[in-house]
Design an enzyme around this catalytic site. Structure first.
Site, PDB file in Angstrom:
ATOM      1  N   PHE A 160      49.285  27.884 -48.631  1.00 26.18           N
ATOM      2  CA  PHE A 160      48.368  28.578 -49.537  1.00 26.18           C
ATOM      3  C   PHE A 160      48.633  30.073 -49.362  1.00 26.18           C
ATOM      4  O   PHE A 160      48.355  30.637 -48.302  1.00 26.18           O
ATOM      5  CB  PHE A 160      46.936  28.213 -49.146  1.00 26.18           C
ATOM      6  CG  PHE A 160      45.862  28.947 -49.867  1.00 26.18           C
ATOM      7  CD1 PHE A 160      45.041  29.831 -49.182  1.00 26.18           C
ATOM      8  CD2 PHE A 160      45.650  28.749 -51.219  1.00 26.18           C
ATOM      9  CE1 PHE A 160      44.022  30.516 -49.842  1.00 26.18           C
ATOM     10  CE2 PHE A 160      44.635  29.425 -51.886  1.00 26.18           C
ATOM     11  CZ  PHE A 160      43.819  30.311 -51.196  1.00 26.18           C
ATOM     12  N   SER A 163      47.003  36.072 -48.876  1.00 30.20           N
ATOM     13  CA  SER A 163      47.001  37.364 -48.180  1.00 30.20           C
ATOM     14  C   SER A 163      48.317  38.108 -48.312  1.00 30.20           C
ATOM     15  O   SER A 163      49.377  37.500 -48.465  1.00 30.20           O
ATOM     16  CB  SER A 163      46.711  37.154 -46.690  1.00 30.20           C
ATOM     17  OG  SER A 163      45.422  36.660 -46.507  1.00 30.20           O
ATOM     18  N   GLU A 164      48.206  39.419 -48.269  1.00 31.37           N
ATOM     19  CA  GLU A 164      49.401  40.273 -48.253  1.00 31.37           C
ATOM     20  C   GLU A 164      49.197  41.316 -47.165  1.00 31.37           C
ATOM     21  O   GLU A 164      48.113  41.449 -46.607  1.00 31.37           O
ATOM     22  CB  GLU A 164      49.588  40.944 -49.629  1.00 31.37           C
ATOM     23  CG  GLU A 164      49.793  39.940 -50.738  1.00 31.37           C
ATOM     24  CD  GLU A 164      49.860  40.578 -52.121  1.00 31.37           C
ATOM     25  OE1 GLU A 164      49.789  41.819 -52.229  1.00 31.37           O
ATOM     26  OE2 GLU A 164      49.993  39.812 -53.095  1.00 31.37           O
ATOM     27  N   GLY A 280      37.407  25.253 -47.188  1.00 29.57           N
ATOM     28  CA  GLY A 280      38.292  25.416 -46.041  1.00 29.57           C
ATOM     29  C   GLY A 280      37.557  25.879 -44.800  1.00 29.57           C
ATOM     30  O   GLY A 280      37.965  25.571 -43.686  1.00 29.57           O
ATOM     31  N   LEU A 376      37.032  26.792 -14.029  1.00 31.38           N
ATOM     32  CA  LEU A 376      38.189  26.175 -13.381  1.00 31.38           C
ATOM     33  C   LEU A 376      38.740  27.045 -12.259  1.00 31.38           C
ATOM     34  O   LEU A 376      39.460  26.564 -11.383  1.00 31.38           O
ATOM     35  CB  LEU A 376      39.288  25.907 -14.416  1.00 31.38           C
ATOM     36  CG  LEU A 376      39.010  24.795 -15.414  1.00 31.38           C
ATOM     37  CD1 LEU A 376      40.026  24.845 -16.555  1.00 31.38           C
ATOM     38  CD2 LEU A 376      39.045  23.432 -14.752  1.00 31.38           C
ATOM     39  N   GLU A 401      40.747  32.736 -42.796  1.00 29.48           N
ATOM     40  CA  GLU A 401      39.853  32.121 -43.781  1.00 29.48           C
ATOM     41  C   GLU A 401      38.517  32.839 -43.857  1.00 29.48           C
ATOM     42  O   GLU A 401      37.470  32.236 -44.038  1.00 29.48           O
ATOM     43  CB  GLU A 401      39.668  30.625 -43.503  1.00 29.48           C
ATOM     44  CG  GLU A 401      40.959  29.871 -43.723  1.00 29.48           C
ATOM     45  CD  GLU A 401      40.790  28.420 -44.124  1.00 29.48           C
ATOM     46  OE1 GLU A 401      39.788  28.067 -44.773  1.00 29.48           O
ATOM     47  OE2 GLU A 401      41.695  27.642 -43.788  1.00 29.48           O
ATOM     48  N   SER A 404      34.873  37.097 -39.261  1.00 29.11           N
ATOM     49  CA  SER A 404      33.459  36.928 -38.918  1.00 29.11           C
ATOM     50  C   SER A 404      32.581  37.926 -39.663  1.00 29.11           C
ATOM     51  O   SER A 404      31.489  37.597 -40.116  1.00 29.11           O
ATOM     52  CB  SER A 404      33.267  37.076 -37.412  1.00 29.11           C
ATOM     53  OG  SER A 404      33.806  35.958 -36.754  1.00 29.11           O
TER      54      SER A 404
END
Lengths: 429, 250
Positions: A160, A163-164, A280, A376, A401, A404
């Site tokens: 898809f 964006s550029e 999406g 951890l 996509e 935020s």
């Protein structure tokens, strides 16, 4: 009454008026005898079986290759062909077009379970299903779906291209142009950046402006197969995370697109892009949810094996509080994501919920994957454990996509509209 | 040729089973259930034979609760079996002798030439049903198969036994039980899962088949394996022998 209290009274009244006009989200929630309401976590038996199948496939067929794919920044061809064979690349495509004929929620389940093992592989599946396949199924002609949806389900990866370099969040400031020719075809010129799947793609859905005088209303969606003269996939980005997912430039140098390869009406590209990205977002939320879940699943058993001061570290109250917080955040992200998916499957409005779940899940992914490395300890900081990869992978969730900040702006605007506070409604006085 | 594949619904291998408070069995409520892994291997073998053109029809047979149709659909039918038979019983883990008797009745109805079973179920580890069935049918058996080769009216089975490998050739019809290294079961694809939802599962009961399914064995008590106690270290061989004599081991 003073001017100020009158103004407040006016505000309250118009607030109420506007509120009554909309079906707010609260009105959907009441149970009736005819329609018992289910818990958000009430998955059907078939959905649970699907989840087990994908989990098992991901663990056995993708798990052993995750580290190498990440190091080499390369999707393993066998993993990719496995996704096609299993039917994961055409989940909602009808069976008549060689797809799997399942629902959007099923696609979300697949994306989540793949992400628990490798968020990079998950995004390959997500873009294919929620962006590329959806555009064709919602906007493509019968002939386009016959030909291309079938290929996309069986063996061809799709990309898809929106964006550029000069247009990310400001997507409709894109500069790729499409010049109309006498035979109705268009010649595309420009370059796209940050294109997921482009390294493997055989089909490119490209947003280009066919009429600059109309501004964003000239943007049109073009379907360009790989191998079309003038189409070139450029350098692959060397990324922090989801490295196995190819992110490249795509260059268009006098690329001819015949008029039967235009998807949707000329000038509807901005609408297609917005609506597709809305859906999406739920896919990305599922990817981030899976990421958080995968990080947690890798951490929890360890902290009950690792002993310090004579006890498993997981039994110390501080660690227990952190475990509780992580589990709660994941639960919240899960509910938001699957609720948005169910709303979409029920053909109800979901734009606000989609933006919220993507924003929230990507934040949870960052918080959880970071905390898991802390829990951890030293081993979490090495590549021998999966935690560091989940931590690197999580950042993209707040970027692609719709960043935020864009999500928050979208949500705020929807809240304004819901409450009659946006300029369109308030101007009615 | 028609082939039967026995598919048992068991607690998923990844689940840690818990004993119920009455100590008579294992908790199965809200526990994930799956097709017995050895049975999946049997289904895969049948599918391979079908792909070679040797087997024409694969019938997945389950003796289990009615909820088992979910596992039948998403397991053997989605992998490629043609249809299913579900013999409904109320409880989960049925006695191998009774299951074999049910199979005996079904074989009389359907006349398969090959019956493939998993070598054992991962819940009771009995490793009995195939052998009992062969005895009831008076058919040859090749158990614990790690290789299966078909010839005209014959099947050759390489068996994994304690001392190595043993190859037997049997005339059809025959029973084969499948072991771990026979094959790697394929994953069901999503398209095949959708197709499987349209395949038929014939439902029946032991009573309809004329089998008395009243249990002949009663489980008195079920316990967890006892916790391993610490051992002791001894300095010399004489000490070791002395301890063994003291505990009555030798």
């Amino acid at each position: 009454t003073t001017g100020r209290s009158m103004a407040f009274a006016n505000f309250q009244r118009s607030f109420q008026l506007a509120k009554n006009h909309k079906t707010s989200s609260f009105s959907r929630g009441y149970a009736t005898e005819a329609k018992p309401m289910r818990a958000l976590t009430d998955f059907s038996d078939e959905e649970n079986e699907l989840r087990s199948l994908v989990a098992k496939f991901a663990k056995e067929k993708i798990g052993p290759k995750v580290r190498e794919m990440d190091e080499k920044s390369q999707l393993d061809p066998e993993v990719l062909s496995g996704l096609f064979e299993q039917g994961f690349m055409g989940i909602e495509t009808p069976t008549e077009l060689d797809g799997s004929g399942m629902s959007f929620t099923d696609a979300i389940i697949v994306i989540e379970e793949l992400a628990k093992v490798d968020p990079a592989v998950s995004v390959v599946c997500d873009v294919q299903n929620t962006l590329v396949n959806n555009i064709l199924s919602n906007w493509g002609t019968k002939e386009q779906r016959e030909k291309y949806s079938r290929q996309l389900a069986q063996n061809t990866v799709g990309s898809f291209c929106l964006s550029e370099w000069g247009s990310g969040s400001d997507a409709f400031a894109l500069k790729t142009k499409a010049d109309l020719q006498s035979d109705g075809s268009y010649i595309l010129n420009g370059s796209k950046a940050w294109i997921t799947n482009s390294g493997e793609a055989g089909i490119f859905l490209v947003m280009a402006n066919a009429d600059v005088s109309k501004g964003y209303k000239g943007i049109t969606t073009f379907l360009v197969p790989k191998g079309t003269p003038g189409l070139q996939v450029g350098k692959k980005e060397d990324k922090l995370g989801i490295r196995a997912s190819s992110t490249c430039e795509v260059l268009f140098n006098d690329v001819r697109v015949p008029k039967d390869q235009i998807v949707g009406p000329v000038g509807s590209g901005y609408k297609i892009a917005i609506e597709t990205l809305n859906e999406g977002r739920i896919g990305i939320a599922a990817q981030m949810l899976g990421l958080a879940g995968g990080a947690f699943e890798a951490t929890l058993p360890y902290i009950y094996q690792r002993k310090q001061f004579g006890k498993p570290i997981g039994t110390f109250q501080g660690m227990q509080f952190q475990v509780a917080q992580i589990a709660m955040d994941i639960e919240a992200a899960k509910l938001m994501t699957y609720n948005a998916a169910r709303l979409k499957d029920a053909k109800q409005p979901f734009t606000k919920e989609a933006a919220m779940c993507k924003l929230f899940a990507s934040q949870v992914a960052e918080k959880v994957s970071s905390l898991c490395i802390n829990m951890l300890g030293g081993v979490g900081f090495t590549k021998d454990f999966p935690a560091e990869k989940f931590f690197r992978d999580c950042k993209i969730g707040q970027i692609y996509e719709g960043t935020s900040n864009i999500q928050m702006q979208t949500i705020a605007k929807l809240i304004e509209r819901e409450n009659g506070l946006d300029t369109k409604t308030t101007q009615h006085k | 040729m028609k082939a039967f594949v026995g598919c048992k619904r068991v607690i998923d291998y990844a689940v840690k089973p818990r004993i119920n408070p009455e100590k008579t069995g294992v908790v199965t409520q809200n526990v994930k259930m799956s097709i017995n892994p050895f049975d999946e291997i049997a289904v895969e073998e049948a599918l391979k034979l079908k792909e070679k053109g040797i087997v024409k029809e694969i019938v997945a047979v389950m003796v289990g609760p009615s909820a088992g149709s979910l596992q039948l659909t998403n397991g053997p039918l989605a992998m490629g079996a043609d249809r299913g038979i579900l013999v409904e019983i109320p409880e989960e883990d049925a006695n191998p002798l009774l299951v074999a008797k049910v199979f005996q009745k079904l074989i009389a109805k359907e006349n398969p030439e090959l019956v493939l079973l998993g070598k054992q179920a991962i819940d009771n580890d009995a490793n009995q049903t195939g052998q009992i069935l062969a005895g009831l049918m008076q058919w040859p058996q090749g158990t614990c198969a790690s290789k299966v080769e078909m010839a005209e009216k014959q099947v050759t089975v390489t068996r994994e036994i304690d001392s190595g490998l043993r190859t037997v050739t049997m005339d059809l019809p025959a029973i084969v039980t499948c072991d771990l290294r026979l094959n790697t079961p394929r994953f069901a694809t999503l398209q095949n899962i959708m197709k499987a939802r349209k395949k038929t599962i014939e439902k029946t009961t032991p009573k309809d088949l004329g089998v008395d399914f009243a249990p002949k064995l009663k489980v008195l008590q079920l316990d967890e394996p006892s916790v391993r106690k610490a051992g002791i270290k001894v300095a010399t061989v004489e000490d070791l022998v002395g301890h063994l004599k003291k505990t009555g081991t030798i």
